[in-house]
Design a protein around this motif. Structure first.
Motif, PDB file in Angstrom:
ATOM      1  N   PHE A  81       0.804  -1.228   0.000  1.00 36.56           N
ATOM      2  CA  PHE A  81       0.000   0.000   0.000  1.00 36.56           C
ATOM      3  C   PHE A  81       0.834   1.274   0.000  1.00 36.56           C
ATOM      4  O   PHE A  81       0.509   2.261  -0.653  1.00 36.56           O
ATOM      5  CB  PHE A  81      -0.948  -0.027   1.207  1.00 36.56           C
ATOM      6  N   LEU A 114       1.647   2.862  -3.334  1.00 39.29           N
ATOM      7  CA  LEU A 114       0.595   3.689  -3.940  1.00 39.29           C
ATOM      8  C   LEU A 114       0.607   5.095  -3.331  1.00 39.29           C
ATOM      9  O   LEU A 114       0.515   6.101  -4.057  1.00 39.29           O
ATOM     10  CB  LEU A 114      -0.772   3.014  -3.744  1.00 39.29           C
ATOM     11  N   VAL A 115       0.746   5.163  -2.024  1.00 44.93           N
ATOM     12  CA  VAL A 115       0.782   6.469  -1.344  1.00 44.93           C
ATOM     13  C   VAL A 115       1.939   7.307  -1.881  1.00 44.93           C
ATOM     14  O   VAL A 115       1.765   8.483  -2.244  1.00 44.93           O
ATOM     15  CB  VAL A 115       0.934   6.286   0.188  1.00 44.93           C
ATOM     16  N   VAL A 149       1.407   8.570  -5.472  1.00 46.25           N
ATOM     17  CA  VAL A 149       0.524   9.753  -5.518  1.00 46.25           C
ATOM     18  C   VAL A 149       1.306  10.991  -5.072  1.00 46.25           C
ATOM     19  O   VAL A 149       1.189  12.062  -5.667  1.00 46.25           O
ATOM     20  CB  VAL A 149      -0.738   9.532  -4.647  1.00 46.25           C
ATOM     21  N   ARG A 150       2.146  10.832  -4.069  1.00 43.93           N
ATOM     22  CA  ARG A 150       2.968  11.965  -3.628  1.00 43.93           C
ATOM     23  C   ARG A 150       3.896  12.412  -4.760  1.00 43.93           C
ATOM     24  O   ARG A 150       4.066  13.616  -5.012  1.00 43.93           O
ATOM     25  CB  ARG A 150       3.787  11.577  -2.399  1.00 43.93           C
ATOM     26  N   GLY A 200       1.862  14.068  -7.700  1.00 40.82           N
ATOM     27  CA  GLY A 200       1.154  15.289  -7.328  1.00 40.82           C
ATOM     28  C   GLY A 200      -0.350  15.191  -7.480  1.00 40.82           C
ATOM     29  O   GLY A 200      -0.881  14.151  -7.885  1.00 40.82           O
ATOM     30  N   ASP A 201      -1.041  16.293  -7.167  1.00 40.65           N
ATOM     31  CA  ASP A 201      -2.507  16.211  -7.160  1.00 40.65           C
ATOM     32  C   ASP A 201      -3.140  16.429  -8.532  1.00 40.65           C
ATOM     33  O   ASP A 201      -4.357  16.409  -8.669  1.00 40.65           O
ATOM     34  CB  ASP A 201      -3.112  17.157  -6.105  1.00 40.65           C
ATOM     35  N   PRO A 249      -2.323  14.500 -11.668  1.00 42.12           N
ATOM     36  CA  PRO A 249      -1.556  13.509 -12.437  1.00 42.12           C
ATOM     37  C   PRO A 249      -1.877  13.546 -13.928  1.00 42.12           C
ATOM     38  O   PRO A 249      -2.969  13.964 -14.316  1.00 42.12           O
ATOM     39  CB  PRO A 249      -2.003  12.174 -11.829  1.00 42.12           C
ATOM     40  N   ALA A 250      -0.923  13.120 -14.747  1.00 42.39           N
ATOM     41  CA  ALA A 250      -1.152  12.965 -16.189  1.00 42.39           C
ATOM     42  C   ALA A 250      -2.172  11.836 -16.396  1.00 42.39           C
ATOM     43  O   ALA A 250      -2.355  11.005 -15.509  1.00 42.39           O
ATOM     44  CB  ALA A 250       0.173  12.625 -16.873  1.00 42.39           C
ATOM     45  N   ALA A 310      -3.073   8.953 -13.752  1.00 47.94           N
ATOM     46  CA  ALA A 310      -4.387   8.937 -13.090  1.00 47.94           C
ATOM     47  C   ALA A 310      -5.061   7.578 -13.300  1.00 47.94           C
ATOM     48  O   ALA A 310      -5.656   7.019 -12.372  1.00 47.94           O
ATOM     49  CB  ALA A 310      -5.273  10.051 -13.634  1.00 47.94           C
ATOM     50  N   ILE A 338      -3.531   5.036 -10.987  1.00 49.02           N
ATOM     51  CA  ILE A 338      -4.002   5.233  -9.607  1.00 49.02           C
ATOM     52  C   ILE A 338      -5.439   4.720  -9.478  1.00 49.02           C
ATOM     53  O   ILE A 338      -5.797   4.019  -8.532  1.00 49.02           O
ATOM     54  CB  ILE A 338      -3.927   6.728  -9.207  1.00 49.02           C
ATOM     55  N   GLY A 339      -6.255   5.045 -10.482  1.00 48.17           N
ATOM     56  CA  GLY A 339      -7.653   4.622 -10.449  1.00 48.17           C
ATOM     57  C   GLY A 339      -7.811   3.115 -10.541  1.00 48.17           C
ATOM     58  O   GLY A 339      -8.642   2.517  -9.856  1.00 48.17           O
TER      59      GLY A 339
END
Lengths: 377, 302
Positions: free
Chosen positions: A260, A263-264, A267-268, A271-272, A274-275, A279, A282-283
């Motif tokens: 896990f 994944l964290v 995302v860090r 950034g908030d 993402p390309a 994305a 992540i999804g």
């Protein structure tokens, strides 16, 4: 009507959800600011931390109060375990005793055994290891050769257990032994004994893993005496007991959260905003994780109803382990370079990943359990 | 879901959806007899106001429809009837495509336009299900529920969950009956392991779908649909592949009915947003709160 296995849609009740904030506050308070979270429930053995968890009543949560338990629900236990895991807290010391050794004693142990061990476990002061695998008995667990011979007042144990996590720093080991010679029914004649890891006739030798860690061990028993009052359940009933114990071992969120932190950190790193490809990755991983949580919560519901979801547990573990491996591999391919935290997590996860689909039953064994559940064997 | 409805639906679909009906529908013949029975039983109104059933029942019914590959525009009819009080057959169009547009009394678009005056050119998806190209004239606005696109996407997830369960059942039955090397192929470990993977995907798909159904009235509905459509779509691909492998060349024939389900899985995973569409959307939402809120977000949506 349905061919597959039923996972009833299950929602965590309010009193369970309410525990989240408490666990998060506790973890934030308890761990130093520079703490690097473990990705894995197997890492981070801290008797001090476990004692603090026990003080809050978060070990043995579902057990009867007269044995030091909290008489709370499996849903509440689920929330506490997943929050501790997601935070990467050092839970390894009490994990096995809380997850399976305690419930095993509760289901099959004597009243005296429950009174002797469960309160200590619940206080976070007494830690257990699992005595199943042997050098020549891995997936074929029924072939164990560690034997216990009858003597006056107890048994004399000889043999070797292996891959025993934390045996060098835990207190007891519940050991699967042969109490009768092998017969046509290979599952007959097995028993479980509770043995003091510091006792006479027990030698523990650490085994270094490929990541450099020394978590697991070889445990050798040489004429080790075990009194009758430390036999768990009926002699000869070991196979049934060990099967139910594995149900507890396989069902929890530790079976899909080992990677896990990757994944964290991904995302860090991105950034908030993402390309598109980032994305989508992540999804994709989030859709798996959300689904695995639903399945695991559904299993908690089955435990709460008192059923023994052996096949469902195997299925969740199998899907979860594959996800843990997939997560690391997919993130690796899209990981931006020069991200120290992410890089560290990826390495840690990759180095431990071989164990994901081995411990607690290999992928192959789990698929066999599922196939049996489907009526194929 | 109400047991009586489930029982009725199961009986009607079992009795009235067979090879003949499915093949005729693929040739472009609307299954009038089936549609009449469905309406007589009131199944076309499950989930609509005053029916005594809710949206949850609607999606449960769609799972059953998926299990039987029901060749009616049931998802469109049920969802349209849940917010429109109109008689006859209403279909729903997205990007100018509407299931059984040629048979419909009325077309509603996901954007909220409605017309009873339209042209419908026959077309089909890769499962041979009617997906007619419609051109609307004399359009008027109607109030459609928020997140209608998501509701439609969930209909495809529910249909897939049902079809997945059927495909697993077919694969288990076939493996148990088919003998090679002197024993049923279900006795071979390699086949057992493939069926175990298949069962895992089917169970995961159903749980992902149920999660979104549980969130129908929640503010997180769109997020749970994104997860469901993405996860079920992924399962559909894996499951169809394994089911065909187990069935061997027999499953590749037109004669065997596996393709009625596998082709639908391949079609439905693309309709109303394929996996990447929903993954990207979900990924943006997950990332928007930042790394340290990721866990909170995931457990928050349930």
């Amino acid at each position: 009507m349905f061919a597959g296995l039923l996972f009833e849609p299950t929602r965590l009740p309010g009193e369970a959800e309410a525990l989240r904030a408490e666990v998060r506050d506790f973890v934030a308070r308890e761990l130093p600011p520079d703490y690097w979270p473990n990705s894995d429930f197997n890492e981070g053995h801290s008797p001090e931390f476990s004692r603090r968890v026990g003080e809050l009543g978060w070990i043995g949560m579902t057990w009867p109060k007269r044995f030091g338990g909290g008489e709370r629900t499996f849903f509440e236990r689920y929330v506490v375990t997943e929050e501790l895991l997601a935070a990467g807290a050092p839970v390894s010391a009490h994990w096995i005793a809380d997850r399976q050794s305690g419930p095993l004693l509760l289901n099959y142990g004597t009243d005296d055994q429950c009174r002797r061990y469960l309160p200590q476990i619940a206080r976070g002061e007494c830690f257990f290891s699992i005595g199943m695998s042997e050098p020549n008995s891995g997936s074929d667990l029924a072939s164990v050769r560690t034997r216990a011979d009858r003597v006056s007042g107890g048994w004399i144990v000889n043999g070797t257990k292996i891959w025993t996590t934390d045996a060098h720093r835990n207190h007891y080991i519940i050991t699967l032994v042969r109490t009768e010679p092998p017969s046509e029914n290979r599952h007959a004649g097995l028993s479980q004994l509770l043995i003091d890891l510091r006792g006479e006739g027990v030698t523990v030798r650490p085994i270094k893993n490929l990541a450099g860690g020394e978590d697991f061990n070889e445990v050798v028993f040489e004429d080790c005496f075990v009194g009758d009052d430390d036999v768990v359940g009926e002699p000869g009933n070991g196979w049934t007991q060990v099967t139910s114990e594995l149900g507890y071992e396989r069902s929890g969120p530790e079976r899909f959260l080992s990677a896990f932190r990757v994944l964290v950190e991904f995302v860090r790193a991105v950034g908030d905003e993402p390309a598109p490809g980032e994305a989508a990755l992540i999804g994709r991983l989030a859709s798996h994780l959300m689904t695995l949580r639903r399945m695991s919560i559904s299993v908690a519901g089955m435990l709460q109803k008192g059923s023994s979801p052996v096949v469902e547990s195997a299925l969740v573990k199998s899907l979860g382990n594959d996800f843990e491996k997939l997560l690391g591999e997919l993130v690796r391919l899209q990981a931006p370079t020069g991200q120290v935290g992410l890089e560290k997590c990826l390495r840690q996860t990759l180095l431990h990943s071989p164990s994901f689909t081995l411990r607690g039953g290999t992928r192959e064994i789990l698929r066999g359990v599922i196939a049996r559940g489907l009526g194929l064997r | 879901m109400d047991r009586l409805i489930a029982y009725t639906a199961e009986r009607i679909f079992s009795d009235h959806v067979d090879r003949g009906v499915l093949d005729a529908a693929e040739r472009g013949e609307f299954p009038h007899a089936l549609w009449d029975v469905v309406r007589e039983a009131g199944l076309h109104l499950v989930g609509s106001p005053g029916s005594g059933t809710d949206d949850g029942d609607l999606y449960e019914l769609l799972k059953l429809a998926g299990r039987h590959a029901v060749p009616l525009p049931l998802a469109e009819v049920l969802i349209a009837n849940s917010f429109l009080d109109e008689a006859g057959l209403t279909t729903i169009a997205v990007d100018g495509v509407a299931p059984w547009g040629r048979e419909a009394d009325r077309v509603v678009t996901v954007e909220g336009e409605m017309s009873v005056d339209f042209d419908a050119a026959e077309d089909a998806n890769l499962a041979g299900e009617s997906r007619d190209r419609v051109q609307l004239r004399d359009v008027r606005r109607v109030d459609v529920p928020g997140e209608l696109y998501e509701r439609m996407a969930l209909s495809r997830a529910a249909l897939m969950a049902g079809a997945l369960d059927r495909v697993l059942g077919m694969a288990i039955d076939y493996a148990t009956e088919r003998e090679q090397f002197g024993r049923p192929i279900a006795k071979f470990q390699a086949v057992q392991h493939n069926l175990a993977i298949l069962a895992g995907e089917v169970a995961a798909a159903r749980c992902a779908c149920d999660g979104a159904i549980m969130s129908l009235t929640s503010a997180d509905f769109a997020v749970t649909v994104a997860a469901a459509k993405a996860r079920v779509g992924e399962a559909a691909g894996v499951a169809a592949e394994i089911a065909h492998q187990v069935h061997g060349a027999m499953g590749f024939t037109h004669e065997h009915s596996l393709h009625h389900f596998s082709r639908r899985l391949w079609a439905w995973r693309d309709e109303y947003g394929r996996e990447t569409h929903w993954q990207e959307l979900l990924g943006r939402r997950v990332a928007s709160g930042g790394a340290d809120s990721l866990w909170e977000f995931l457990v928050g949506v349930g």
